[in-house]
Design a protein around this motif. Sequence first.
Motif, PDB file in Angstrom:
ATOM      1  N   ASP A 227       0.822  -1.215   0.000  1.00  0.00           N
ATOM      2  CA  ASP A 227       0.000   0.000   0.000  1.00  0.00           C
ATOM      3  C   ASP A 227       0.855   1.264   0.000  1.00  0.00           C
ATOM      4  OD1 ASP A 227      -2.310  -1.471  -0.025  1.00  0.00           O
ATOM      5  OD2 ASP A 227      -2.619  -1.379   2.145  1.00  0.00           O
TER       6      ASP A 227
ATOM      7  N   ALA B 266       0.871   2.369  -6.035  1.00  0.00           N
ATOM      8  CA  ALA B 266      -0.177   3.393  -6.030  1.00  0.00           C
ATOM      9  C   ALA B 266      -0.438   3.883  -7.440  1.00  0.00           C
ATOM     10  CB  ALA B 266       0.248   4.543  -5.131  1.00  0.00           C
TER      11      ALA B 266
ATOM     12  N   ARG C 108      -2.482   1.309  -9.285  1.00  0.00           N
ATOM     13  CA  ARG C 108      -3.900   1.300  -8.905  1.00  0.00           C
ATOM     14  C   ARG C 108      -4.666   2.428  -9.591  1.00  0.00           C
ATOM     15  NH1 ARG C 108      -1.979   0.554  -3.545  1.00  0.00           N
ATOM     16  NH2 ARG C 108      -2.476   2.735  -3.121  1.00  0.00           N
TER      17      ARG C 108
END
Length: 215
Positions: free
Chosen positions: A204, A210, A213
């Motif tokens: 994460d 990131a 995503r």
Amino acid sequence: MTEPLSPLVHLIDDDEAVRSALSLLIGTVGLRVHTWPDAQRFIDGFDRQSIGAIVMDIRMPGLSGLAALDVLAAQGVDQPVIVLTGHGTVELCRRAFKAGAAEFLEKPVDDDQLIDALQAAVRQHVQSRQRLTADRTTRERYAQLSAREKEVLGLIVAGLTNKEMARALALSPRTVETHRAHLFAKLETESLAQLIRGYAALVDDDPAHAAQRSQ
């Protein structure tokens, strides 16, 4: 240098009789003790990597216990500090805790109270160092993964199956299985639950993941 998990208590007091008596007391429970006659010599000479705790008188000539607490905090020293005083007041107690003391005990110190506080402080410090070591090992293993393996790990953490990962990455399921096997080996994990528990937070926090995503 002290062995990583061999607890050592640093005892700082300008009264030689107090140092001698408390050193003998602490030794009865199997803890090693290094005594110091003043706070400045302690600050200048103690091993910051040692595991254990610090027992320190708050009123000493030269550098006081409160001033020493401030120095330790500024230097990022993580050993818990038990403060002793023969002249305890609410204000002094408040200042000691605000400066980072783990415990505040009045002299003459109750033997059982001091030992209980010391053993709790040492346990806390051992556990804290073990967590730091585990976190460092986890980060080092994660850093060994290739960019593709990190992508696969991110999709595993997201809950995708091998077939879904293959479609997302435009790879064959067999290739995904190979990447999956490699990352399990590099991360030294034996189960999916262990993998997610140990590495989900790193995934994460990874800027590359990131960005993936957001695409």
